[in-house]
Scaffold this motif. Structure first.
Motif, short mmCIF file in Angstrom:
data_model
loop_
_atom_site.label_atom_id
_atom_site.label_comp_id
_atom_site.label_asym_id
_atom_site.label_seq_id
_atom_site.Cartn_x
_atom_site.Cartn_y
_atom_site.Cartn_z
N ASP A 1 0.80 -0.95 -0.02
CA ASP A 1 0.16 -0.18 0.33
C ASP A 1 0.88 1.63 0.65
OD1 ASP A 1 -1.91 -1.57 0.38
OD2 ASP A 1 -2.86 -1.13 2.51
N SER A 2 2.21 1.36 0.52
CA SER A 2 2.83 2.46 0.37
C SER A 2 3.96 2.37 0.50
CB SER A 2 2.37 3.09 2.19
OG SER A 2 4.04 3.90 2.52
N PHE A 3 4.47 3.03 -0.59
CA PHE A 3 6.17 3.41 -1.42
C PHE A 3 6.83 3.86 -0.06
CE2 PHE A 3 9.38 6.72 -1.93
CZ PHE A 3 10.28 5.37 -3.10
N GLU A 4 6.34 5.45 0.40
CA GLU A 4 7.14 5.97 1.55
C GLU A 4 7.41 5.22 3.38
OE1 GLU A 4 3.81 6.99 -0.08
OE2 GLU A 4 5.51 8.87 -0.72
N GLU A 5 6.62 3.86 3.28
CA GLU A 5 7.20 3.34 4.73
C GLU A 5 7.33 1.92 4.00
OE1 GLU A 5 2.40 3.19 6.43
OE2 GLU A 5 2.47 1.52 5.17
N ALA A 6 7.82 1.65 3.03
CA ALA A 6 9.29 0.39 2.58
C ALA A 6 10.22 1.79 2.72
CB ALA A 6 9.04 0.30 1.27
N ALA A 7 10.18 2.82 1.87
CA ALA A 7 11.15 3.58 1.69
C ALA A 7 12.05 3.80 2.83
CB ALA A 7 10.95 4.78 1.01
N GLY A 8 11.36 4.19 4.07
CA GLY A 8 10.95 4.39 5.38
C GLY A 8 12.03 3.41 6.14
N VAL A 9 12.60 2.28 5.57
CA VAL A 9 13.15 1.30 6.47
C VAL A 9 14.14 1.53 5.79
CG1 VAL A 9 13.67 -1.34 5.97
CG2 VAL A 9 11.24 -0.68 6.24
N PHE A 10 14.90 1.28 4.21
CA PHE A 10 15.86 2.30 4.23
C PHE A 10 16.60 3.32 4.74
CE2 PHE A 10 14.09 -1.26 1.27
CZ PHE A 10 14.60 -2.11 1.70
N VAL A 11 15.28 4.18 4.83
CA VAL A 11 16.17 5.48 5.52
C VAL A 11 16.55 5.71 6.72
CG1 VAL A 11 15.00 7.22 6.76
CG2 VAL A 11 15.13 6.92 3.66
N ALA A 12 15.93 4.67 7.44
CA ALA A 12 16.06 4.72 8.92
C ALA A 12 17.47 3.83 8.91
CB ALA A 12 14.91 3.44 9.58
N LEU A 13 17.64 3.09 7.69
CA LEU A 13 19.22 1.90 8.51
C LEU A 13 20.70 3.39 7.76
CD1 LEU A 13 18.21 -1.77 6.57
CD2 LEU A 13 18.87 -0.55 8.73
N CYS A 14 20.21 3.80 6.66
CA CYS A 14 21.64 4.92 6.32
C CYS A 14 21.82 5.79 7.49
CB CYS A 14 20.72 5.43 4.86
SG CYS A 14 20.93 5.01 3.45
N ARG A 15 20.56 6.61 8.05
CA ARG A 15 20.25 7.75 9.14
C ARG A 15 21.31 7.32 10.36
NH1 ARG A 15 15.69 9.99 11.15
NH2 ARG A 15 16.24 11.27 12.73
N GLU A 16 21.30 5.43 10.89
CA GLU A 16 21.88 4.82 11.90
C GLU A 16 23.39 4.52 11.27
OE1 GLU A 16 22.57 2.99 14.88
OE2 GLU A 16 21.10 4.87 14.41
N LEU A 17 23.32 4.19 10.38
CA LEU A 17 25.15 4.37 9.46
C LEU A 17 25.75 5.33 9.61
CD1 LEU A 17 23.99 1.81 6.29
CD2 LEU A 17 25.70 1.10 7.78
N ARG A 18 25.21 6.60 9.42
CA ARG A 18 25.32 7.90 9.35
C ARG A 18 25.82 8.15 10.72
NH1 ARG A 18 22.23 12.99 7.87
NH2 ARG A 18 21.36 12.77 9.83
N ARG A 19 25.13 7.83 12.02
CA ARG A 19 25.17 8.27 13.18
C ARG A 19 26.19 7.45 13.99
NH1 ARG A 19 24.50 6.36 18.03
NH2 ARG A 19 24.63 4.46 16.97
#
Length: 236
Positions: free
Chosen positions: A169-187
């Motif tokens: 139902d949601s591209f934004e929700e799917a993208a949120g998974v990978f965005v969360a990982l990228c944010r943590e890698l940057r942190r």
């Protein structure tokens, strides 16, 4: 349920730096649908659950180009050494279960333990590899077997971000998974250019998995993606 905001602009996001993400979970929980939804924005429901693929994708996150390699694992019963090789290859991990499948939820604890065990020695004390717990198929409320509160409770116990999504139902929700990982890698400083020099050599086993070129064209409507089996690339 709130989802991670897009990454803020950062000079540490080097276009030459490929981040290695691994999608783990039992078969038929929607790992491929999640990954392809993120890459192509389309939802395709039918896949061969025995196939594995490394997808190369360039994601533009708040103006920054992030080069990703995403390993979509088959999730079938396999040799534990093969699973360990794939986990060692990765830098960030999404552990996925289906809210319609109690057994896939029960598998989460084992997979999270393996990730932390295999990567624990390379991290600073008290720091875990980037890992997010994903509950998929929330759109199938009539078939739900795992309550949202159960996922939230497990994620809290494991000290993990938790996302309950519908890849359909949601591209934004799917993208949120990978965005969360990228944010943590940057942190954790994993996106700095210097970290690329220290990266271990690729596993020969994982290198046998076929790769999808960066930014693949979306498949024709009504057709599913089909790739060679990972086992076809492993010598007997």
């Amino acid at each position: 349920m709130s989802f991670p905001r897009p990454l803020r602009r950062s000079a540490s996001l080097s276009p030459a730096r490929s981040l290695r993400l691994v999608v783990l979970g039992q078969g038929a929980v929607g790992k491929t649908a999640l990954t392809v939804r993120f890459i192509t924005r389309r939802f395709i429901g039918d896949y061969d659950p025995t196939l594995e693929m490394i997808y190369r994708h360039v994601a533009v996150i708040d103006g920054d180009s992030v080069h990703l390699e995403i390993l979509d694992t088959a999730g079938q019963e396999e040799d534990s050494l093969q699973l360990e090789e794939k986990i060692k290859w990765g830098e960030g991990f999404a552990v996925v279960y289906s809210v319609t499948d109690r057994c896939s939820f029960d598998e989460v604890l084992r997979l999270c333990f393996l990730v932390r065990h295999l990567h624990g020695g390379a991290r600073r004390a008290g720091e875990h590899p980037p890992l997010v717990l994903v509950a998929n198929k929330k759109d199938l409320q009539g078939d739900r077997m795992v309550a949202t509160a159960e996922g939230e409770s497990l994620a809290k116990a494991l000290e993990l971000p938790f996302l309950e999504i519908s890849a359909r139902d949601s591209f934004e929700e799917a993208a949120g998974v990978f965005v969360a990982l990228c944010r943590e890698l940057r942190r954790q400083g994993r996106l700095s250019p210097g970290s690329c020099k220290r990266r271990a050599a690729p596993s020969k086993l994982v290198e046998k998995i076929p790769r999808m070129p960066a930014s693949p064209a979306a498949p024709p409507a009504g057709r599913s993606l089909s790739f060679n089996s990972f086992r076809d690339y492993v010598p007997e």
